[in-house]
Scaffold this active site. Sequence first.
Site, PDB file in Angstrom:
ATOM      1  N   ARG A   1      -4.886  69.389  48.111  1.00  0.00           N
ATOM      2  CA  ARG A   1      -5.860  68.721  48.993  1.00  0.00           C
ATOM      3  C   ARG A   1      -6.053  69.479  50.312  1.00  0.00           C
ATOM      4  O   ARG A   1      -7.140  69.416  50.891  1.00  0.00           O
ATOM      5  CB  ARG A   1      -5.428  67.274  49.256  1.00  0.00           C
ATOM      6  CG  ARG A   1      -5.821  66.348  48.105  1.00  0.00           C
ATOM      7  CD  ARG A   1      -5.369  64.939  48.364  1.00  0.00           C
ATOM      8  NE  ARG A   1      -6.021  63.991  47.480  1.00  0.00           N
ATOM      9  CZ  ARG A   1      -5.535  62.786  47.183  1.00  0.00           C
ATOM     10  NH1 ARG A   1      -4.391  62.396  47.707  1.00  0.00           N
ATOM     11  NH2 ARG A   1      -6.199  61.973  46.388  1.00  0.00           N
TER      12      ARG A   1
ATOM     13  N   LYS B   1      -0.780  53.289  41.123  1.00  0.00           N
ATOM     14  CA  LYS B   1      -1.505  52.355  42.013  1.00  0.00           C
ATOM     15  C   LYS B   1      -2.185  51.295  41.146  1.00  0.00           C
ATOM     16  O   LYS B   1      -3.412  51.200  41.076  1.00  0.00           O
ATOM     17  CB  LYS B   1      -2.533  53.123  42.848  1.00  0.00           C
ATOM     18  CG  LYS B   1      -1.895  54.024  43.892  1.00  0.00           C
ATOM     19  CD  LYS B   1      -2.937  54.735  44.719  1.00  0.00           C
ATOM     20  CE  LYS B   1      -2.284  55.681  45.718  1.00  0.00           C
ATOM     21  NZ  LYS B   1      -3.261  56.573  46.364  1.00  0.00           N
TER      22      LYS B   1
ATOM     23  N   GLY C   1      -4.883  62.726  43.559  1.00  0.00           N
ATOM     24  CA  GLY C   1      -3.929  63.621  44.218  1.00  0.00           C
ATOM     25  C   GLY C   1      -2.817  64.029  43.280  1.00  0.00           C
ATOM     26  O   GLY C   1      -2.551  65.222  43.082  1.00  0.00           O
TER      27      GLY C   1
ATOM     28  N   GLY D   1      -8.646  57.106  43.036  1.00  0.00           N
ATOM     29  CA  GLY D   1      -9.290  55.809  43.257  1.00  0.00           C
ATOM     30  C   GLY D   1     -10.753  55.982  43.655  1.00  0.00           C
ATOM     31  O   GLY D   1     -11.635  55.245  43.189  1.00  0.00           O
TER      32      GLY D   1
END
Length: 395
Positions: A34, A199, A352, A376
């Site tokens: 990233r 998540k 990520g 997400g």
Amino acid sequence: MRTLDDLDVKGRRVLVRADLNVPLDGERITDDGRIRASVPTIKALLDRGAKVVVCAHLGRPKGKVNPEYSLAPVAARLGELLGQDVAFAADVVGESARSTVEALQDGQVALLENLRYEPGEESKDDATRGEFAARLAGLAELYVGDGFGAVHRKHASVYDVPGLLPHAAGGLVVAEVEVLRKLTESPERPYVVVLGGAKVSDKLGVIANLLTKVDRLLIGGGMAYTFLKAQGHEVGRSLLQEDQLDQVRGFLDEAARRGVELVLPVDVLAAVTFAADAEHDVVEATAIPADREGLDIGPRTRELFAAKLADARTVFWNGPMGVFEFEAFSGGTRAVAEALIAGDAFTVVGGGDSAAAVRKLELPEDGFSHISTGGGASLEYLEGKTLPGLAALED
Ligand SMILES: Nc1ncnc2c1ncn2[C@@H]1O[C@H](COP(=O)(O)OP(=O)(O)OP(=O)(O)O)[C@@H](O)[C@H]1O
Ligand SMILES: O=C(O)[C@H](O)COP(=O)(O)O
């Protein structure tokens, strides 16, 4: 959306919202993907003589200062990648941020400390968020939104600040949206989405919408256990979202009604504890012992998922199939990645950790059509939702 070319940045302070949320082992960055993805926009601004003020979040410190989540190691890595010093502010909008920004010359760059140390960043209250946004905006004259991985968050730095400053989308956001738009317009079929990761509560929500768009949904990783439990099976100490079991039962019914194939693991690696060297066995997904936790999909599931990907024409994959950071539990993630590389579908990997997994397992990045920085964020984009951080950049 306006782009960098629409802003006159020379000699001006430009606040860049980047997504620098990288995996860390202590202070060691285990995957800098990233940060690398954020470099071109920052570099373009520096080359044009801007004073660049980068802001970003790391992890979820929940509005409190917590040194574990400091962006200091990221500042050092960003400096190496840019080939120039990155001044690091020890706070977000305090004295250190103000003096660091004031000292910037044209062509110099600073990074502010973790935005999520400030309760205003993620506040649900518009006024509280707005107050923090005004302080952040006060540090600069222009705003560039380039943190694609966070554009689904209605946070001050993502959503409110662009309302206060002349703004543009950075190159990363423009490029990500261009690829994902292809998936929403007319994806070639079969269209398969693979979901995993940790998540779970965040991402279960996207499934209702995805069921109206895809032909097949493969569920692995930490996401699978809430489905197995919803079907009435024991999942032991595996990751579980108790409060969403009813919702998941609804997804199972809806998938059957719509003729969407919802494919769950048939076997898992059940470990005695969450550790790299944990003792573990392959067990039926329908019979996980009460004192075990599922840390990867099992060998029969790897084959099943590969078979379900073989004829796909379009695939979006978010979320590792297991705890790939531990070698013993990385087989499922590797198997899915290899199935995508072997096929000839249009393949997008997002997230990520998902992107980090591809690199950690030393798989060829060019084996995929696109590796997105957003997990997400990509999923919510594919749902067809208006994302706060993109809406705010539109005029
Ligand atoms: N069975 C499991 N139990 C616990 N954790 C798991 C399991 N399977 C995968 N994980 C963990 O999921 C994490 C990644 O999940 P996450 O949802 O954050 O994906 P991501 O690709 O980073 O997407 P995003 O960009 O949205 O964060 C990894 O750290 C991995 O260890
Ligand atoms: O890792 C991500 O998906 C982004 O950086 C957003 O992080 P969040 O899920 O903690 O908001």
